[in-house]
Structures are given as structure tokens and as C-alpha cells.
Design a protein around this motif. Structure first.
Motif, short mmCIF file in Angstrom:
data_model
loop_
_atom_site.label_atom_id
_atom_site.label_comp_id
_atom_site.label_asym_id
_atom_site.label_seq_id
_atom_site.Cartn_x
_atom_site.Cartn_y
_atom_site.Cartn_z
N LYS A 113 0.84 -1.20 0.00
CA LYS A 113 0.00 0.00 0.00
C LYS A 113 0.87 1.25 0.00
O LYS A 113 1.89 1.31 0.69
CB LYS A 113 -0.91 0.03 1.24
N SER A 114 0.49 2.24 -0.80
CA SER A 114 1.17 3.53 -0.81
C SER A 114 0.21 4.58 -1.37
O SER A 114 -0.93 4.25 -1.72
CB SER A 114 2.47 3.47 -1.63
N GLY A 145 -1.18 1.79 -4.60
CA GLY A 145 -0.13 0.96 -4.06
C GLY A 145 0.92 0.67 -5.11
O GLY A 145 0.77 1.01 -6.28
N PHE A 205 -6.47 -5.49 -3.56
CA PHE A 205 -6.09 -4.30 -4.33
C PHE A 205 -7.05 -3.99 -5.47
O PHE A 205 -6.78 -3.12 -6.28
CB PHE A 205 -4.67 -4.45 -4.86
#
Length: 111
Positions: free
Chosen positions: A35-36, A76, A107
Motif C-alpha cells: 500500500k502507498s 499501491g 487491491f
């Protein structure tokens, strides 16, 4: 085609995602994600998959699938790793496997 803005390219980025990301796979494709706050996708196709023509074909197919999935993917950094035997799969089979893996990892939105 997947825009360059959404591609994971640096060697260090790949190493960081592989070390800290969550992994899931199905034998022919492995999905590693972290995750980002940005959306970046990388592809790994080793020499074990085949010669350059087959590796490039697999990468083009995977990039095409990723471009289709991009609006539904969560933010992400993601890596799709192709394993030997993937060259026998059609585009539709690769798409279904990549979609299933992204959903399994959490995701994929709106599916």
C-alpha cells in the motif's frame, strides 16, 4: 498500453516492494503488493520463461491487462511476476489470473 507514469521501474523500488509487500500467487503468476499513496505497477519475467520474443510477449500482455485494470486498482506499488509456463496462456487467461490475484490481495475495487 500502460502509461510510463504508472510503471515501477527502479531496481530499488522492486527490491523494497518485494521485501515489505504481501505476496500471493497461483503457480504461473505471483502478485506482490504494498500500500502507498501512488499507483505503480511493475512486471518481472525471468529468462526461465523463454527467449526474448516470448518474454516480451508476456510483458506486453501483462501491461495490457494492467492498463485495463488500472481504474479499479487501489493505490499501491504492485509487481506481477511471471513464472515458466505462462507462455501457453491466452490473453484472457492471463487477465483472469491477474484480476483474481489483485482481488485476493485486496487491491481491486469495484469488482
Amino acid at each position: 498500453m500502460l502509461s510510463r507514469d504508472f510503471r515501477l521501474r527502479a531496481r530499488g523500488s522492486f527490491a523494497y516492494v518485494r521485501a515489505h509487500g504481501s505476496k500471493c500467487g497461483d503457480g504461473l503468476i505471483t502478485f506482490v503488493a504494498l500500500k502507498s499513496n501512488c499507483k505503480r505497477i511493475g512486471f518481472v519475467v525471468s529468462n526461465k520463461v523463454g527467449k526474448a520474443v516470448k518474454r516480451n510477449l508476456v510483458k506486453r500482455r501483462m501491461r495490457g491487462v494492467a492498463a485495463e485494470l488500472l481504474p479499479d486498482l487501489a493505490h499501491g506499488q504492485m509487481i506481477f511476476v511471471a513464472r515458466p509456463g505462462i507462455t501457453e496462456l491466452t490473453y484472457a487467461e492471463i487477465k483472469s489470473r491477474m484480476t483474481r490475484l489483485a482481488a485476493k490481495a485486496g487491491f481491486l475495487r469495484n469488482v
